[in-house]
Design a protein around this motif. Structure first.
Motif, mmCIF file in Angstrom:
data_model
loop_
_atom_site.group_PDB
_atom_site.id
_atom_site.type_symbol
_atom_site.label_atom_id
_atom_site.label_comp_id
_atom_site.label_asym_id
_atom_site.label_seq_id
_atom_site.Cartn_x
_atom_site.Cartn_y
_atom_site.Cartn_z
ATOM 1 N N GLU A 1 2.475 1.392 -3.529
ATOM 2 C CA GLU A 1 1.392 2.048 -4.334
ATOM 3 C C GLU A 1 1.024 3.281 -4.123
ATOM 4 O OE1 GLU A 1 -0.278 0.572 -6.947
ATOM 5 O OE2 GLU A 1 1.110 -1.374 -6.676
ATOM 6 N N THR A 2 0.889 3.947 -2.943
ATOM 7 C CA THR A 2 0.718 5.232 -2.844
ATOM 8 C C THR A 2 1.821 6.160 -3.272
ATOM 9 O OG1 THR A 2 -0.769 4.677 -0.976
ATOM 10 C CG2 THR A 2 0.235 7.069 -1.070
ATOM 11 N N LEU B 1 -6.226 0.355 -3.838
ATOM 12 C CA LEU B 1 -6.213 1.121 -2.542
ATOM 13 C C LEU B 1 -7.321 0.284 -1.788
ATOM 14 C CD1 LEU B 1 -5.344 3.082 -0.202
ATOM 15 C CD2 LEU B 1 -6.410 4.721 -1.021
ATOM 16 N N LEU C 1 0.965 -1.285 0.094
ATOM 17 C CA LEU C 1 -0.095 0.077 -0.066
ATOM 18 C C LEU C 1 0.671 1.333 0.060
ATOM 19 C CD1 LEU C 1 -2.970 -1.142 2.436
ATOM 20 C CD2 LEU C 1 -3.036 -0.201 0.153
ATOM 21 N N GLY D 1 -6.401 -2.130 0.896
ATOM 22 C CA GLY D 1 -6.680 -1.461 2.179
ATOM 23 C C GLY D 1 -7.606 -2.165 2.959
#
Length: 187
Positions: free
Chosen positions: A57-58, A75, A54, A79
């Motif tokens: 990816e962010t 996400l 995560l 997430g």
């Protein structure tokens, strides 16, 4: 030594009694290191991996490498998996696994209380992550250009969560696995 996860730098020395005799590097070869313990630790590894994914990816989204729709999809999927699985895992630990360990070795009651207190802090962090991620995902349809501004604090939240998870999961393993091995539990 403090028991507060935001201040401690490892498992407090008074909670390392069995760890000194059963250090981490010997766990896989111990005859009491059963499938259930490996699976429990595997869940921890999975949490670490999803948290890192995560965060990556962010970062990729913020660097312009991932389009808004794909980032929102990832996400939401990863997430949701992280938050749901962590809540379920720690609820099981608090209600079933930790009481079993405390019954087997009362010396570790304070350690188990420390871990349960960590879970309270974890719940707060997961709530913050959920709110921020939901905001970013919602902006994908309402205001894609505004996603990046909302993703910046989310990145910081993920970084903090990953550090928290590393400290908590490592301390938890260092406390729990020696108890399991010493008392030949979970076999």
């Amino acid at each position: 030594m403090t028991y507060d996860i935001t201040q401690r730098e490892g498992l407090p020395p008074e909670m390392r009694t069995l760890y000194r005799d059963l250090p981490r590097d010997g766990w896989p070869d111990h005859p009491g290191f059963h499938k259930a313990t490996r699976q429990w630790m595997g869940a921890h590894l999975g949490f670490r991996q999803i948290g890192a994914l995560l965060q990556t990816e962010t970062e990729r989204f913020l660097d312009g490498e991932t389009p808004e729709d794909l980032y929102a999809e990832r996400l939401g999927a990863f997430g949701g998996r992280l938050v749901g699985n962590l809540h379920g895992h720690h609820a099981w630990e608090d209600r079933r696994f930790f009481p079993e360990l405390e019954a087997a070795d009362a010396r570790f009651a304070r350690g188990l209380e420390m871990l349960e207190a960590d879970h309270v802090v974890l719940d707060e962090r997961l709530d913050r992550l959920t709110r921020q991620a939901n905001r970013v995902i919602t902006l994908e349809t309402l205001d894609p250009a505004g996603m990046a501004e909302e993703a910046k604090p989310l990145r910081d939240t993920l970084e903090g969560l990953n550090g928290f998870l590393e400290r908590h999961l490592t301390d938890e393993e260092d406390l729990v696995v020696p108890i399991v091995l010493h008392h030949r539990l979970r076999g």
